[in-house]
Write an enzyme that holds these catalytic residues in place. Structure first.
Site, PDB file in Angstrom:
ATOM      1  N   ASN A 192     108.897 -11.461 -50.859  1.00  0.00           N
ATOM      2  CA  ASN A 192     108.536 -12.491 -50.307  1.00  0.00           C
ATOM      3  C   ASN A 192     107.063 -12.631 -50.024  1.00  0.00           C
ATOM      4  O   ASN A 192     106.309 -13.823 -49.779  1.00  0.00           O
ATOM      5  CB  ASN A 192     109.232 -13.046 -48.904  1.00  0.00           C
ATOM      6  CG  ASN A 192     108.829 -12.434 -47.697  1.00  0.00           C
ATOM      7  OD1 ASN A 192     108.211 -11.259 -47.980  1.00  0.00           O
ATOM      8  ND2 ASN A 192     108.991 -12.913 -46.556  1.00  0.00           N
TER       9      ASN A 192
ATOM     10  N   GLY B  81     116.163 -19.853 -35.479  1.00  0.00           N
ATOM     11  CA  GLY B  81     115.540 -18.958 -36.644  1.00  0.00           C
ATOM     12  C   GLY B  81     114.417 -19.061 -36.500  1.00  0.00           C
ATOM     13  O   GLY B  81     113.599 -18.853 -37.390  1.00  0.00           O
TER      14      GLY B  81
ATOM     15  N   LYS C 278     112.136 -15.304 -55.480  1.00  0.00           N
ATOM     16  CA  LYS C 278     112.009 -14.151 -55.000  1.00  0.00           C
ATOM     17  C   LYS C 278     112.205 -12.704 -55.833  1.00  0.00           C
ATOM     18  O   LYS C 278     111.638 -11.635 -55.745  1.00  0.00           O
ATOM     19  CB  LYS C 278     112.608 -14.133 -53.687  1.00  0.00           C
ATOM     20  CG  LYS C 278     112.085 -14.820 -52.738  1.00  0.00           C
ATOM     21  CD  LYS C 278     112.889 -14.585 -51.079  1.00  0.00           C
ATOM     22  CE  LYS C 278     112.121 -15.769 -50.124  1.00  0.00           C
ATOM     23  NZ  LYS C 278     113.163 -15.599 -48.708  1.00  0.00           N
TER      24      LYS C 278
ATOM     25  N   GLY D  87     127.706 -15.287 -44.604  1.00  0.00           N
ATOM     26  CA  GLY D  87     126.701 -15.538 -45.801  1.00  0.00           C
ATOM     27  C   GLY D  87     126.323 -14.333 -46.454  1.00  0.00           C
ATOM     28  O   GLY D  87     126.183 -13.417 -45.823  1.00  0.00           O
ATOM     29  N   ALA D  88     126.316 -14.573 -47.664  1.00  0.00           N
ATOM     30  CA  ALA D  88     125.794 -13.458 -48.503  1.00  0.00           C
ATOM     31  C   ALA D  88     124.684 -13.822 -49.654  1.00  0.00           C
ATOM     32  O   ALA D  88     124.683 -13.606 -50.718  1.00  0.00           O
ATOM     33  CB  ALA D  88     127.054 -12.825 -49.509  1.00  0.00           C
ATOM     34  N   GLY D  89     123.781 -14.888 -49.243  1.00  0.00           N
ATOM     35  CA  GLY D  89     122.845 -15.276 -50.136  1.00  0.00           C
ATOM     36  C   GLY D  89     121.664 -14.349 -50.037  1.00  0.00           C
ATOM     37  O   GLY D  89     121.587 -13.260 -49.631  1.00  0.00           O
TER      38      GLY D  89
ATOM     39  N   SER E 119     104.785 -22.929 -44.090  1.00  0.00           N
ATOM     40  CA  SER E 119     103.936 -21.931 -44.126  1.00  0.00           C
ATOM     41  C   SER E 119     102.720 -22.292 -44.150  1.00  0.00           C
ATOM     42  O   SER E 119     101.870 -21.700 -43.297  1.00  0.00           O
ATOM     43  CB  SER E 119     104.388 -20.939 -45.414  1.00  0.00           C
ATOM     44  OG  SER E 119     105.483 -20.220 -45.151  1.00  0.00           O
TER      45      SER E 119
ATOM     46  N   ASP F 179     110.876 -10.435 -44.521  1.00  0.00           N
ATOM     47  CA  ASP F 179     111.849 -11.202 -43.833  1.00  0.00           C
ATOM     48  C   ASP F 179     112.681 -10.349 -42.775  1.00  0.00           C
ATOM     49  O   ASP F 179     113.314 -10.879 -41.791  1.00  0.00           O
ATOM     50  CB  ASP F 179     112.853 -11.741 -44.716  1.00  0.00           C
ATOM     51  CG  ASP F 179     112.318 -13.181 -45.376  1.00  0.00           C
ATOM     52  OD1 ASP F 179     111.415 -13.732 -44.767  1.00  0.00           O
ATOM     53  OD2 ASP F 179     112.851 -13.568 -46.526  1.00  0.00           O
TER      54      ASP F 179
HETATM   55  P1  NAP Z   1     121.337 -19.061 -50.261  1.00  0.00           P
HETATM   56  O1  NAP Z   1     120.848 -17.961 -51.105  1.00  0.00           O
HETATM   57  O2  NAP Z   1     121.506 -20.315 -51.083  1.00  0.00           O
HETATM   58  O3  NAP Z   1     122.778 -18.802 -49.593  1.00  0.00           O
HETATM   59  C1  NAP Z   1     123.460 -19.819 -48.820  1.00  0.00           C
HETATM   60  C2  NAP Z   1     125.088 -19.190 -48.236  1.00  0.00           C
HETATM   61  O4  NAP Z   1     125.544 -20.268 -47.433  1.00  0.00           O
HETATM   62  C3  NAP Z   1     125.794 -18.357 -49.030  1.00  0.00           C
HETATM   63  O5  NAP Z   1     126.331 -17.442 -48.513  1.00  0.00           O
HETATM   64  C4  NAP Z   1     126.826 -19.701 -49.186  1.00  0.00           C
HETATM   65  O6  NAP Z   1     127.972 -19.151 -49.622  1.00  0.00           O
HETATM   66  C5  NAP Z   1     126.911 -20.287 -47.947  1.00  0.00           C
HETATM   67  N1  NAP Z   1     127.421 -21.537 -47.747  1.00  0.00           N
HETATM   68  C6  NAP Z   1     126.651 -22.690 -48.441  1.00  0.00           C
HETATM   69  N2  NAP Z   1     127.430 -23.819 -48.351  1.00  0.00           N
HETATM   70  C7  NAP Z   1     128.524 -23.468 -47.462  1.00  0.00           C
HETATM   71  C8  NAP Z   1     129.900 -23.921 -47.199  1.00  0.00           C
HETATM   72  N3  NAP Z   1     130.116 -25.208 -47.232  1.00  0.00           N
HETATM   73  N4  NAP Z   1     130.737 -23.333 -46.393  1.00  0.00           N
HETATM   74  C9  NAP Z   1     130.585 -21.730 -46.505  1.00  0.00           C
HETATM   75  N5  NAP Z   1     129.479 -21.237 -46.861  1.00  0.00           N
HETATM   76  C10 NAP Z   1     128.487 -21.905 -47.322  1.00  0.00           C
HETATM   77  O7  NAP Z   1     120.489 -19.369 -49.244  1.00  0.00           O
HETATM   78  P2  NAP Z   1     119.408 -18.466 -48.101  1.00  0.00           P
HETATM   79  O8  NAP Z   1     118.243 -18.199 -48.942  1.00  0.00           O
HETATM   80  O9  NAP Z   1     120.174 -17.080 -48.019  1.00  0.00           O
HETATM   81  O10 NAP Z   1     119.096 -19.293 -46.550  1.00  0.00           O
HETATM   82  C11 NAP Z   1     120.407 -19.488 -45.896  1.00  0.00           C
HETATM   83  C12 NAP Z   1     120.009 -20.055 -44.713  1.00  0.00           C
HETATM   84  O11 NAP Z   1     118.899 -19.051 -44.059  1.00  0.00           O
HETATM   85  C13 NAP Z   1     119.242 -21.399 -45.046  1.00  0.00           C
HETATM   86  O12 NAP Z   1     119.617 -22.294 -44.052  1.00  0.00           O
HETATM   87  C14 NAP Z   1     117.582 -20.995 -44.677  1.00  0.00           C
HETATM   88  O13 NAP Z   1     117.031 -22.274 -44.226  1.00  0.00           O
HETATM   89  C15 NAP Z   1     118.011 -19.975 -43.687  1.00  0.00           C
HETATM   90  N6  NAP Z   1     116.661 -18.985 -43.801  1.00  0.00           N
HETATM   91  C16 NAP Z   1     116.023 -18.937 -42.650  1.00  0.00           C
HETATM   92  C17 NAP Z   1     114.699 -18.079 -42.633  1.00  0.00           C
HETATM   93  C18 NAP Z   1     113.879 -17.932 -41.456  1.00  0.00           C
HETATM   94  O14 NAP Z   1     112.894 -17.558 -41.530  1.00  0.00           O
HETATM   95  N7  NAP Z   1     114.430 -18.542 -40.160  1.00  0.00           N
HETATM   96  C19 NAP Z   1     114.355 -17.498 -43.582  1.00  0.00           C
HETATM   97  C20 NAP Z   1     115.118 -17.372 -44.870  1.00  0.00           C
HETATM   98  C21 NAP Z   1     116.520 -18.241 -44.739  1.00  0.00           C
HETATM   99  P3  NAP Z   1     128.744 -18.957 -51.104  1.00  0.00           P
HETATM  100  O15 NAP Z   1     127.995 -17.680 -51.583  1.00  0.00           O
HETATM  101  O16 NAP Z   1     129.997 -19.169 -51.105  1.00  0.00           O
HETATM  102  O17 NAP Z   1     127.956 -20.183 -51.795  1.00  0.00           O
END
Ligand code: NAP
Length: 277
Positions: A86, A239, A65, A127-129, A16, A101
């Site tokens: 954010n 992304g 956040k 994914g559900a983060g 950023s 976002d």
């Molecule tokens: P987060 O809240 O930590 O969520 C991570 C997700 O990945 C969860 O759903 C987790 O599943 C899953 N995961 C992790 N390891 C795994 C594995 N070995 N097998 C299967 N699932 C797995 O992260 P976040 O903030 O949502 O970010 C997620 C991604 O999006 C990152 O790569 C981040 O860099 C990217 N992102 C990009 C932008 C952009 O502007 N382009 C913005 C935001 C995020 P569980 O629930 O089972 O742990």
């Protein structure tokens, strides 16, 4: 001089400052955009003192956040609908919050895969983060008819499906390949495929030839998932554009100019990524 910052823990990896620094220079604005590494035990005090510390606002990243949302006196519908903030700004001394976002995600999809939102479209979100929340909000706002949410930990997908309601339903991780049947859009919001992480293991055979595959990851720019999709002849969306577009509304609020996402800016970030910073 107006000052803004990115608040996170850790925050050294954030690009950023590069994005906002480029815009400050390009528009000849006398301002600053700084990194603020704030540990969880200090975030409450940091946000309370944002104005007195001389900041006009801030971006907020992991893990702050949700705290940022709770700390703001005025939260807009977008941030409420995502459950996280954010972007913060001070207006007459009052802390306001939004979340950009979902906007960044949609702008990037619109730019790189025009026409992706088809009537009765079915999206699969992996994914559900935190990032998945914004993607779901964005897809729902665009009227996607059905969203299949697939997460390794199914309970987290169930929780999000409950939060967002009917068009979203949760599926078991083992069924991710079958979930692609008839899907018009696949979005990876997991960390699988990030530099240093294992690749996402998924069979794309069930995806129709017209489907779009999007990955939120931008390091590397072409993840193994996107490569697999490209080799099948599917349209792909990386992304990086999401990262750039989500920064636009904050810059405008703090510095009074709506900045442009240009090829030049994209190249600056790509060079930084290639440099391995
Ligand atoms: P987060 O809240 O930590 O969520 C991570 C997700 O990945 C969860 O759903 C987790 O599943 C899953 N995961 C992790 N390891 C795994 C594995 N070995 N097998 C299967 N699932 C797995 O992260 P976040 O903030 O949502 O970010 C997620 C991604 O999006 C990152 O790569 C981040 O860099 C990217 N992102 C990009 C932008 C952009 O502007 N382009 C913005 C935001 C995020 P569980 O629930 O089972 O742990």
């Amino acid at each position: 001089m107006k000052r803004a910052c990115i608040i996170g823990w850790p925050v050294a990896h954030s690009r950023s400052p590069l994005i906002h620094g480029h815009w400050l220079a390009r528009y000849g604005i006398e301002g600053a955009y700084e990194r603020a590494a704030v540990p969880p035990e200090e975030i409450g005090a940091f946000l309370r003192d944002l104005g007195p510390s001389g900041f006009v606002g801030a971006n907020v990243t992991v893990p702050h956040k949700e705290v940022a949302l709770a700390a703001a006196a005025h939260v807009d519908d977008v941030a409420c609908g995502i459950g996280a903030a954010n972007t913060l700004w001070l207006q007459d001394g009052v802390l306001h919050a939004t979340n950009t976002d979902a906007y960044g995600f949609l702008r990037n999809l619109d730019d790189l895969a025009p026409g992706w939102a088809v009537p009765d479209g079915v999206a699969v979100v992996l994914g559900a983060g935190g990032a998945a929340r914004s993607v779901l909000r964005g897809l729902l706002d665009r009227g996607v008819a059905e969203i299949r949410l697939v997460n390794r930990t199914k309970a987290r997908a169930d929780e999000l499906a409950g939060f967002f309601g009917r068009p979203v339903h949760a599926l078991e991780w083992i069924n991710r390949g079958q979930a692609l049947n008839n899907a018009t859009l696949l979005v990876n919001t997991t960390t699988l495929g990030m530099k240093g992480d294992p690749a996402l293991d998924i069979d794309l055979d069930a995806l129709p030839a017209s489907a779009v595959v999007s990955d939120l990851i931008y390091v590397p720019l072409e993840t193994p998932l996107l490569r697999q999709a490209r080799q099948r002849g599917l349209r792909t969306v990386d992304g990086l554009g999401m990262l750039l577009h989500q920064a636009v509304p904050g810059f405008e609020k703090w510095f009074g100019v709506r900045p442009e996402v240009t090829a030049e800016l994209r190249d600056i970030i790509l060079r930084d990524i290639a440099g391995g910073v």
